[in-house]
Design an enzyme around this catalytic site. Structure first.
Site, PDB file in Angstrom:
ATOM      1  N   LYS A  13       0.841  -1.216   0.000  1.00 33.21           N
ATOM      2  CA  LYS A  13       0.000   0.000   0.000  1.00 33.21           C
ATOM      3  C   LYS A  13       0.873   1.261   0.000  1.00 33.21           C
ATOM      4  CE  LYS A  13      -1.911  -1.116   3.979  1.00 33.21           C
ATOM      5  NZ  LYS A  13      -1.204  -2.380   4.304  1.00 33.21           N
ATOM      6  N   ARG A  88      -9.701   0.596   8.839  1.00 34.78           N
ATOM      7  CA  ARG A  88      -9.266  -0.746   9.214  1.00 34.78           C
ATOM      8  C   ARG A  88     -10.336  -1.503   9.984  1.00 34.78           C
ATOM      9  NH1 ARG A  88      -3.455   0.532   8.979  1.00 34.78           N
ATOM     10  NH2 ARG A  88      -2.258  -1.334   9.398  1.00 34.78           N
ATOM     11  N   ARG A 161      11.433   0.042  11.029  1.00 36.53           N
ATOM     12  CA  ARG A 161      10.349   0.231  11.997  1.00 36.53           C
ATOM     13  C   ARG A 161      10.445  -0.780  13.135  1.00 36.53           C
ATOM     14  NH1 ARG A 161       5.025   0.551   8.269  1.00 36.53           N
ATOM     15  NH2 ARG A 161       4.206  -0.620  10.042  1.00 36.53           N
TER      16      ARG A 161
HETATM   17  P1  AP5 Z   1       4.906  -1.549   1.848  1.00 34.40           P
HETATM   18  O1  AP5 Z   1       4.485  -0.796   0.639  1.00 34.40           O
HETATM   19  O2  AP5 Z   1       5.707  -0.839   2.875  1.00 34.40           O
HETATM   20  O3  AP5 Z   1       3.647  -2.301   2.495  1.00 34.40           O
HETATM   21  P2  AP5 Z   1       2.354  -1.734   3.212  1.00 34.40           P
HETATM   22  O4  AP5 Z   1       1.170  -2.429   2.618  1.00 34.40           O
HETATM   23  O5  AP5 Z   1       2.351  -0.245   3.200  1.00 34.40           O
HETATM   24  O6  AP5 Z   1       2.620  -2.339   4.646  1.00 34.40           O
HETATM   25  P3  AP5 Z   1       2.682  -1.721   6.104  1.00 34.40           P
HETATM   26  O7  AP5 Z   1       3.439  -2.750   6.916  1.00 34.40           O
HETATM   27  O8  AP5 Z   1       3.228  -0.329   6.111  1.00 34.40           O
HETATM   28  O9  AP5 Z   1       1.217  -1.744   6.480  1.00 34.40           O
HETATM   29  P4  AP5 Z   1       0.649  -1.830   7.858  1.00 34.40           P
HETATM   30  O10 AP5 Z   1      -0.759  -1.800   7.464  1.00 34.40           O
HETATM   31  O11 AP5 Z   1       1.057  -2.941   8.736  1.00 34.40           O
HETATM   32  O12 AP5 Z   1       1.310  -0.580   8.620  1.00 34.40           O
HETATM   33  P5  AP5 Z   1       0.772   0.859   8.940  1.00 34.40           P
HETATM   34  O13 AP5 Z   1       1.918   1.774   8.905  1.00 34.40           O
HETATM   35  O14 AP5 Z   1      -0.436   1.178   8.132  1.00 34.40           O
HETATM   36  O15 AP5 Z   1       5.718  -2.842   1.340  1.00 34.40           O
HETATM   37  C1  AP5 Z   1       6.370  -3.705   2.261  1.00 34.40           C
HETATM   38  C2  AP5 Z   1       7.761  -4.104   1.713  1.00 34.40           C
HETATM   39  O16 AP5 Z   1       7.595  -4.921   0.564  1.00 34.40           O
HETATM   40  C3  AP5 Z   1       8.617  -2.908   1.284  1.00 34.40           C
HETATM   41  O17 AP5 Z   1       9.949  -3.124   1.658  1.00 34.40           O
HETATM   42  C4  AP5 Z   1       8.486  -2.882  -0.244  1.00 34.40           C
HETATM   43  O18 AP5 Z   1       9.693  -2.400  -0.836  1.00 34.40           O
HETATM   44  C5  AP5 Z   1       8.215  -4.338  -0.582  1.00 34.40           C
HETATM   45  N1  AP5 Z   1       7.261  -4.466  -1.677  1.00 34.40           N
HETATM   46  C6  AP5 Z   1       6.146  -3.710  -1.914  1.00 34.40           C
HETATM   47  N2  AP5 Z   1       5.515  -4.122  -3.030  1.00 34.40           N
HETATM   48  C7  AP5 Z   1       6.253  -5.170  -3.505  1.00 34.40           C
HETATM   49  C8  AP5 Z   1       6.124  -6.034  -4.659  1.00 34.40           C
HETATM   50  N3  AP5 Z   1       5.110  -5.896  -5.524  1.00 34.40           N
HETATM   51  N4  AP5 Z   1       7.054  -7.002  -4.822  1.00 34.40           N
HETATM   52  C9  AP5 Z   1       8.087  -7.140  -3.939  1.00 34.40           C
HETATM   53  N5  AP5 Z   1       8.276  -6.361  -2.851  1.00 34.40           N
HETATM   54  C10 AP5 Z   1       7.359  -5.387  -2.646  1.00 34.40           C
HETATM   55  O19 AP5 Z   1       0.256   0.678  10.445  1.00 34.40           O
HETATM   56  C11 AP5 Z   1       1.143   0.457  11.520  1.00 34.40           C
HETATM   57  C12 AP5 Z   1       0.374   0.380  12.817  1.00 34.40           C
HETATM   58  O20 AP5 Z   1      -0.320   1.627  13.060  1.00 34.40           O
HETATM   59  C13 AP5 Z   1      -0.716  -0.685  12.891  1.00 34.40           C
HETATM   60  O21 AP5 Z   1      -0.199  -1.928  13.284  1.00 34.40           O
HETATM   61  C14 AP5 Z   1      -1.664  -0.071  13.956  1.00 34.40           C
HETATM   62  O22 AP5 Z   1      -1.150  -0.266  15.254  1.00 34.40           O
HETATM   63  C15 AP5 Z   1      -1.599   1.415  13.654  1.00 34.40           C
HETATM   64  N6  AP5 Z   1      -2.631   1.897  12.732  1.00 34.40           N
HETATM   65  C16 AP5 Z   1      -2.416   2.472  11.499  1.00 34.40           C
HETATM   66  N7  AP5 Z   1      -3.590   2.804  10.925  1.00 34.40           N
HETATM   67  C17 AP5 Z   1      -4.567   2.436  11.795  1.00 34.40           C
HETATM   68  C18 AP5 Z   1      -5.993   2.478  11.734  1.00 34.40           C
HETATM   69  N8  AP5 Z   1      -6.641   2.991  10.666  1.00 34.40           N
HETATM   70  N9  AP5 Z   1      -6.687   1.991  12.799  1.00 34.40           N
HETATM   71  C19 AP5 Z   1      -6.043   1.489  13.877  1.00 34.40           C
HETATM   72  N10 AP5 Z   1      -4.708   1.397  13.982  1.00 34.40           N
HETATM   73  C20 AP5 Z   1      -3.969   1.856  12.945  1.00 34.40           C
END
Ligand code: AP5
Ligand code: ZN
Length: 216
Positions: A13, A88, A161
């Site tokens: 994402k 979410r 992270r």
């Molecule tokens: P990346 O693009 O970084 O993946 P992502 O889908 O953005 O994953 P996140 O881990 O950031 O999502 P998340 O939902 O856990 O974290 P968030 O910050 O939202 O890609 C991952 C890796 O793969 C990268 O290294 C990339 O280079 C590689 N990659 C990408 N595409 C690829 C491909 N096609 N092929 C190969 N490699 C690829 O949330 C963190 C925390 O915040 C949550 O756990 C929660 O505690 C809190 N939080 C955030 N939002 C909310 C909400 N709305 N409600 C409640 N809690 C929340």
């Protein structure tokens, strides 16, 4: 145009939203980035949510909806945003509809990044980002072109992270399965969902995502 990128942790994402922002001038609204900034800055919200993020659990709906509401009041979001990491839960999805309607706008499309769960742990554990501009990288899938220097800004320091470890990733995946995946039918019932193959190489995922947006 307002779109949601929906998919489990590591689905890509942030990778796709960052590129849409850079190349197409769309505004990425990442709730994870917002929460991490609040923690870094030591704001009251940051203090409250730190342990929740470290554990890989979800922050409460009240906090998230308030954060998004404030963000949508800033002028740069007026022409639409890419929601990355929000909503979410079903309560957040319903609140988002309300927040957009109050601002005279609506959701145009939900793009689901379809990925195999086994690939996600490897993607997340290998992830790092530029400490200056935040550009994302991966130990195997996306290394900086010049060794040790960010492609975008040339900076030479990178960060990882604290929640990107195998144990926390399992909790984050379980939270996704239990609370986030069940909101898909809410959008499917309105014909808003398009699926892309998130297992494809990043450039292909980008092309597919862009093709969906062009038709939205
Ligand atoms: P990346 O693009 O970084 O993946 P992502 O889908 O953005 O994953 P996140 O881990 O950031 O999502 P998340 O939902 O856990 O974290 P968030 O910050 O939202 O890609 C991952 C890796 O793969 C990268 O290294 C990339 O280079 C590689 N990659 C990408 N595409 C690829 C491909 N096609 N092929 C190969 N490699 C690829 O949330 C963190 C925390 O915040 C949550 O756990 C929660 O505690 C809190 N939080 C955030 N939002 C909310 C909400 N709305 N409600 C409640 N809690 C929340
Ligand atoms: Zn950089």
């Amino acid at each position: 145009m307002n779109i949601i990128l929906l998919g489990p942790p590591g689905a890509g994402k942030g990778t796709q939203a960052q590129r849409l922002q850079r190349e197409r001038g769309m505004v990425q609204l990442s709730t994870g980035d917002m929460l991490r900034a609040a923690i870094r800055e030591g704001t009251p919200v940051g203090v409250q949510v730190k342990a929740v993020l470290d554990a890989g659990e979800l922050v409460s709906d009240d906090i998230m909806v308030a954060l998004i509401g404030e963000r949508l009041d800033q002028p740069d979001t007026a022409n639409g945003v890419i929601f990355d990491g929000f909503p979410r839960t079903r309560a957040q999805a319903e609140a988002l509809d309300r927040l957009l309607a109050e601002r005279g706008t609506r959701l145009d499309r939900v793009i689901e990044l379809d990925v195999e769960e086994e690939a996600l742990v490897e993607r997340i554990v290998g992830r790092f980002a530029c400490a200056q501009c935040g550009e994302g990288y991966h130990d195997r899938f996306k290394l900086p072109k010049a060794e040790g220097r960010c492609d975008e800004c040339g900076h030479d320091r990178f960060t990882r992270r604290p929640d990107d470890n195998a144990a926390t990733v399992r909790t984050r995946l379980a939270e996704y399965r239990a609370k986030t995946a069940p909101i898909l039918p809410y959008y499917e019932a309105r014909g808003l969902v398009s699926r892309t193959d998130g297992m494809a190489p990043m450039d292909e995922v980008y092309a597919a995502t862009f093709a969906i947006l062009a038709q939205a």
